[in-house]
Design a protein around this motif. Structure first.
Motif, PDB file in Angstrom:
ATOM      1  N   ASN A  87       0.827  -1.211   0.000  1.00  0.00           N
ATOM      2  CA  ASN A  87       0.000   0.000   0.000  1.00  0.00           C
ATOM      3  C   ASN A  87       0.861   1.262   0.000  1.00  0.00           C
ATOM      4  OD1 ASN A  87      -2.556  -1.276   0.058  1.00  0.00           O
ATOM      5  ND2 ASN A  87      -2.275  -1.713   2.233  1.00  0.00           N
ATOM      6  N   LEU A  88       2.001   1.189   0.677  1.00  0.00           N
ATOM      7  CA  LEU A  88       2.902   2.339   0.683  1.00  0.00           C
ATOM      8  C   LEU A  88       3.461   2.609  -0.710  1.00  0.00           C
ATOM      9  CD1 LEU A  88       4.962   1.756   3.966  1.00  0.00           C
ATOM     10  CD2 LEU A  88       2.958   3.218   3.629  1.00  0.00           C
ATOM     11  N   LEU A  89       3.712   1.555  -1.453  1.00  0.00           N
ATOM     12  CA  LEU A  89       4.269   1.720  -2.794  1.00  0.00           C
ATOM     13  C   LEU A  89       3.254   2.347  -3.742  1.00  0.00           C
ATOM     14  CD1 LEU A  89       6.273  -1.617  -3.189  1.00  0.00           C
ATOM     15  CD2 LEU A  89       6.988   0.565  -2.207  1.00  0.00           C
ATOM     16  N   THR A  90       1.980   1.992  -3.594  1.00  0.00           N
ATOM     17  CA  THR A  90       0.962   2.610  -4.441  1.00  0.00           C
ATOM     18  C   THR A  90       0.803   4.096  -4.104  1.00  0.00           C
ATOM     19  OG1 THR A  90      -0.837   1.950  -2.943  1.00  0.00           O
ATOM     20  CG2 THR A  90      -0.286   0.442  -4.732  1.00  0.00           C
ATOM     21  N   VAL A  91       0.985   4.433  -2.820  1.00  0.00           N
ATOM     22  CA  VAL A  91       0.951   5.847  -2.427  1.00  0.00           C
ATOM     23  C   VAL A  91       2.130   6.586  -3.045  1.00  0.00           C
ATOM     24  CG1 VAL A  91       1.157   7.463  -0.502  1.00  0.00           C
ATOM     25  CG2 VAL A  91      -0.351   5.472  -0.307  1.00  0.00           C
ATOM     26  N   LEU A  92       3.304   5.987  -2.987  1.00  0.00           N
ATOM     27  CA  LEU A  92       4.482   6.617  -3.592  1.00  0.00           C
ATOM     28  C   LEU A  92       4.276   6.835  -5.087  1.00  0.00           C
ATOM     29  CD1 LEU A  92       7.368   7.657  -3.434  1.00  0.00           C
ATOM     30  CD2 LEU A  92       8.164   5.284  -3.725  1.00  0.00           C
ATOM     31  N   ALA A  93       3.713   5.839  -5.767  1.00  0.00           N
ATOM     32  CA  ALA A  93       3.478   5.975  -7.207  1.00  0.00           C
ATOM     33  C   ALA A  93       2.513   7.122  -7.498  1.00  0.00           C
ATOM     34  CB  ALA A  93       2.929   4.667  -7.772  1.00  0.00           C
ATOM     35  N   ALA A  94       1.458   7.249  -6.687  1.00  0.00           N
ATOM     36  CA  ALA A  94       0.489   8.337  -6.885  1.00  0.00           C
ATOM     37  C   ALA A  94       1.126   9.692  -6.609  1.00  0.00           C
ATOM     38  CB  ALA A  94      -0.724   8.126  -5.975  1.00  0.00           C
ATOM     39  N   LEU A  95       1.937   9.776  -5.560  1.00  0.00           N
ATOM     40  CA  LEU A  95       2.618  11.040  -5.252  1.00  0.00           C
ATOM     41  C   LEU A  95       3.592  11.431  -6.365  1.00  0.00           C
ATOM     42  CD1 LEU A  95       3.285  10.511  -1.450  1.00  0.00           C
ATOM     43  CD2 LEU A  95       1.918  12.362  -2.438  1.00  0.00           C
ATOM     44  N   MET A  96       4.262  10.446  -6.942  1.00  0.00           N
ATOM     45  CA  MET A  96       5.196  10.727  -8.025  1.00  0.00           C
ATOM     46  C   MET A  96       4.473  11.234  -9.261  1.00  0.00           C
ATOM     47  SD  MET A  96       8.385  10.165  -7.135  1.00  0.00           S
ATOM     48  CE  MET A  96       9.294   9.714  -8.606  1.00  0.00           C
ATOM     49  N   GLU A 114       1.338  12.810  -9.220  1.00  0.00           N
ATOM     50  CA  GLU A 114       0.587  14.031  -8.948  1.00  0.00           C
ATOM     51  C   GLU A 114       1.451  15.167  -8.399  1.00  0.00           C
ATOM     52  OE1 GLU A 114      -2.355  14.423  -9.908  1.00  0.00           O
ATOM     53  OE2 GLU A 114      -2.920  12.358 -10.351  1.00  0.00           O
ATOM     54  N   ARG A 115       2.560  14.824  -7.713  1.00  0.00           N
ATOM     55  CA  ARG A 115       3.427  15.828  -7.086  1.00  0.00           C
ATOM     56  C   ARG A 115       2.652  16.701  -6.097  1.00  0.00           C
ATOM     57  NH1 ARG A 115       6.519  13.064 -10.191  1.00  0.00           N
ATOM     58  NH2 ARG A 115       8.304  14.009 -11.278  1.00  0.00           N
ATOM     59  N   HIS A 116       1.603  16.108  -5.503  1.00  0.00           N
ATOM     60  CA  HIS A 116       0.739  16.887  -4.608  1.00  0.00           C
ATOM     61  C   HIS A 116      -0.029  15.906  -3.727  1.00  0.00           C
ATOM     62  CE1 HIS A 116      -2.392  19.738  -3.364  1.00  0.00           C
ATOM     63  NE2 HIS A 116      -1.595  20.690  -3.784  1.00  0.00           N
ATOM     64  N   VAL A 117      -0.041  16.134  -2.426  1.00  0.00           N
ATOM     65  CA  VAL A 117      -0.664  15.190  -1.497  1.00  0.00           C
ATOM     66  C   VAL A 117      -2.170  15.099  -1.724  1.00  0.00           C
ATOM     67  CG1 VAL A 117      -1.169  14.722   0.932  1.00  0.00           C
ATOM     68  CG2 VAL A 117       1.135  15.418   0.253  1.00  0.00           C
ATOM     69  N   SER A 118      -2.840  16.245  -1.867  1.00  0.00           N
ATOM     70  CA  SER A 118      -4.303  16.226  -2.025  1.00  0.00           C
ATOM     71  C   SER A 118      -4.720  15.513  -3.303  1.00  0.00           C
ATOM     72  CB  SER A 118      -4.858  17.652  -2.019  1.00  0.00           C
ATOM     73  OG  SER A 118      -4.638  18.264  -0.770  1.00  0.00           O
ATOM     74  N   ARG A 119      -4.022  15.803  -4.402  1.00  0.00           N
ATOM     75  CA  ARG A 119      -4.381  15.159  -5.668  1.00  0.00           C
ATOM     76  C   ARG A 119      -4.075  13.670  -5.627  1.00  0.00           C
ATOM     77  NH1 ARG A 119      -2.208  19.990  -8.076  1.00  0.00           N
ATOM     78  NH2 ARG A 119      -0.290  18.878  -8.640  1.00  0.00           N
ATOM     79  N   ALA A 120      -2.990  13.291  -4.959  1.00  0.00           N
ATOM     80  CA  ALA A 120      -2.686  11.873  -4.803  1.00  0.00           C
ATOM     81  C   ALA A 120      -3.769  11.178  -3.987  1.00  0.00           C
ATOM     82  CB  ALA A 120      -1.327  11.689  -4.138  1.00  0.00           C
ATOM     83  N   VAL A 180      10.086  16.660  -1.910  1.00  0.00           N
ATOM     84  CA  VAL A 180      10.389  17.911  -1.205  1.00  0.00           C
ATOM     85  C   VAL A 180       9.531  19.019  -1.802  1.00  0.00           C
ATOM     86  CG1 VAL A 180      12.177  19.583  -0.627  1.00  0.00           C
ATOM     87  CG2 VAL A 180      12.767  17.147  -0.821  1.00  0.00           C
ATOM     88  N   ARG A 181       8.842  19.756  -0.939  1.00  0.00           N
ATOM     89  CA  ARG A 181       7.957  20.813  -1.426  1.00  0.00           C
ATOM     90  C   ARG A 181       8.759  21.947  -2.050  1.00  0.00           C
ATOM     91  NH1 ARG A 181       2.923  21.744  -1.106  1.00  0.00           N
ATOM     92  NH2 ARG A 181       2.575  20.110   0.453  1.00  0.00           N
ATOM     93  N   GLN A 182       8.333  22.327  -3.271  1.00  0.00           N
ATOM     94  CA  GLN A 182       8.880  23.488  -3.967  1.00  0.00           C
ATOM     95  C   GLN A 182       7.709  24.275  -4.539  1.00  0.00           C
ATOM     96  OE1 GLN A 182      11.905  22.534  -6.835  1.00  0.00           O
ATOM     97  NE2 GLN A 182      13.204  21.484  -5.346  1.00  0.00           N
ATOM     98  N   GLY A 183       7.370  25.368  -3.871  1.00  0.00           N
ATOM     99  CA  GLY A 183       6.185  26.125  -4.273  1.00  0.00           C
ATOM    100  C   GLY A 183       4.931  25.324  -3.984  1.00  0.00           C
ATOM    101  N   ARG A 184       4.090  25.137  -5.018  1.00  0.00           N
ATOM    102  CA  ARG A 184       2.821  24.431  -4.841  1.00  0.00           C
ATOM    103  C   ARG A 184       2.913  22.944  -5.135  1.00  0.00           C
ATOM    104  NH1 ARG A 184      -1.815  28.493  -7.399  1.00  0.00           N
ATOM    105  NH2 ARG A 184      -1.397  30.271  -6.018  1.00  0.00           N
ATOM    106  N   VAL A 185       4.073  22.476  -5.571  1.00  0.00           N
ATOM    107  CA  VAL A 185       4.215  21.061  -5.903  1.00  0.00           C
ATOM    108  C   VAL A 185       5.336  20.449  -5.070  1.00  0.00           C
ATOM    109  CG1 VAL A 185       3.356  21.389  -8.249  1.00  0.00           C
ATOM    110  CG2 VAL A 185       5.816  21.552  -7.799  1.00  0.00           C
ATOM    111  N   MET A 186       5.422  19.121  -5.142  1.00  0.00           N
ATOM    112  CA  MET A 186       6.474  18.398  -4.439  1.00  0.00           C
ATOM    113  C   MET A 186       7.363  17.734  -5.485  1.00  0.00           C
ATOM    114  SD  MET A 186       4.238  16.705  -1.351  1.00  0.00           S
ATOM    115  CE  MET A 186       5.650  16.408  -0.297  1.00  0.00           C
ATOM    116  N   GLU A 187       8.652  18.006  -5.423  1.00  0.00           N
ATOM    117  CA  GLU A 187       9.589  17.458  -6.394  1.00  0.00           C
ATOM    118  C   GLU A 187      10.278  16.226  -5.806  1.00  0.00           C
ATOM    119  OE1 GLU A 187       9.908  18.238  -9.443  1.00  0.00           O
ATOM    120  OE2 GLU A 187       8.568  19.976  -9.381  1.00  0.00           O
ATOM    121  N   PRO A 188      10.443  15.166  -6.606  1.00  0.00           N
ATOM    122  CA  PRO A 188      11.061  13.931  -6.100  1.00  0.00           C
ATOM    123  C   PRO A 188      12.570  14.071  -5.946  1.00  0.00           C
ATOM    124  CG  PRO A 188      10.576  13.722  -8.440  1.00  0.00           C
ATOM    125  CD  PRO A 188       9.977  15.034  -7.996  1.00  0.00           C
ATOM    126  N   THR A 189      13.090  13.376  -4.964  1.00  0.00           N
ATOM    127  CA  THR A 189      14.547  13.315  -4.790  1.00  0.00           C
ATOM    128  C   THR A 189      15.112  12.262  -5.742  1.00  0.00           C
ATOM    129  OG1 THR A 189      14.425  11.592  -3.090  1.00  0.00           O
ATOM    130  CG2 THR A 189      14.267  13.898  -2.356  1.00  0.00           C
TER     131      THR A 189
END
Length: 300
Positions: free
Chosen positions: A12-21, A23-29, A57-66
């Protein structure tokens, strides 16, 4: 880099990571996963603890992956798609009894030319199915497919996401739409003398037909451009304006009355309409049925 013990990995954590990658946004994910935002935030915190890396890592309104997140998804992405495909392939599909939600992408012209027949097929053969249709074009169809917003697209395609499946549907050519009542067919001189409406996703005043005319040493006057074929009946009504459109949409719009369709007074350019779908749905029985229904709706 902190090693990860296999026993601590929660799918389940991996599916969350995939969605975050994606959407780059917690709410949209959270919306994509049908979860609450706190649940996604909690999952991200667990992933960070598990990997020893901030991952996004949050950058402005989106989250950029490391770099660690990008490396993880390079390996995990295909694996997650294969797991999804394996489970999909096991499910039986009985059209008369099943209640799937299908999501497809169609261009504006195909919504006019084939969507009514597809809806009739769904009503008759899969009455409990529901259909969500997004308007796509060659500029964004691959992105909608790659992000999983749709499972299949039918359009002119330039690029596709890696692993997508594709099938040629039809070679499309152009025809002329007019609303005036003059009986005679237009000559090439008439065609070039009259003013034209161009349907374009690019928002310009030049299209494929203009390139063909240039090769003939001719040109036309494009007076207006509009973004959708569905506006043509209202735009052309009561005028001598001409519209050169794909033949399939010209036939569909002229069948509604008020416009008539005729062949171009020169050899029409052509292009390929293709059906593309996500690789994870290739063996899915419901999606296979849907793709066949889409092909029948357009080609019958």
């Amino acid at each position: 880099m902190k090693p990860i013990e296999l026993s601590r990995i929660d799918l389940n954590l991996l599916t969350v990571l995939a969605a975050l990658m994606r959407e780059r946004h917690v709410s949209r994910a959270a919306q994509r996963l049908h979860l609450g935002q706190p649940a996604v935030s909690h999952a991200l915190a667990r992933l960070r603890e598990l990997t020893g890396d901030p991952l996004l890592v949050r950058q402005g309104r989106v989250m950029e992956p490391t770099e660690r997140a990008l490396a993880l998804m390079q390996g995990l992405g295909p694996a997650l798609e294969q797991i999804e495909a394996t489970f999909r392939a096991q499910a039986d599909f009985e059209p008369a009894r099943a209640a799937p939600v299908f999501r497809i992408g169609l261009t504006d012209d195909l919504q006019i030319a084939m969507l009514p027949r597809l809806l009739r097929a769904l009503s008759m053969e899969a009455p409990r199915a529901r259909l969500v249709t997004l308007t796509v074009c060659y500029r964004n169809a691959a992105r909608h497919l790659d992000e999983g917003q749709v499972s299949a697209v039918m359009t002119f395609l330039k690029d596709l996401p890696a692993g997508a499946k594709i099938r040629k549907v039809r070679t499309a050519r152009f025809a002329l739409l007019r609303a005036d009542t003059a009986a005679a067919r237009l000559t090439l001189d008439d065609y070039c003398r009259r003013r034209h409406v161009l349907v374009t996703y690019a928002g310009d005043l030049c299209g494929t037909v203009d390139e063909t005319l240039n090769e003939l040493g001719r040109q036309r006057e494009v007076a207006f451009s509009v973004p959708q074929f569905g506006s043509l009946p209202a735009v052309l009504a009561g005028t001598e304006l001409l519209a050169t459109v794909p033949e399939h949409v010209a036939l569909a719009l002229s069948a509604q009355g008020g416009l008539r369709c005729e062949a171009l007074p020169f050899e029409s350019p052509s292009y390929q309409i293709k059906l593309a779908w996500r690789a994870v749905t290739d063996k899915d029985a419901a999606e296979t049925w849907l793709r066949k229904a889409m092909l029948r709706a357009f080609n019958d």
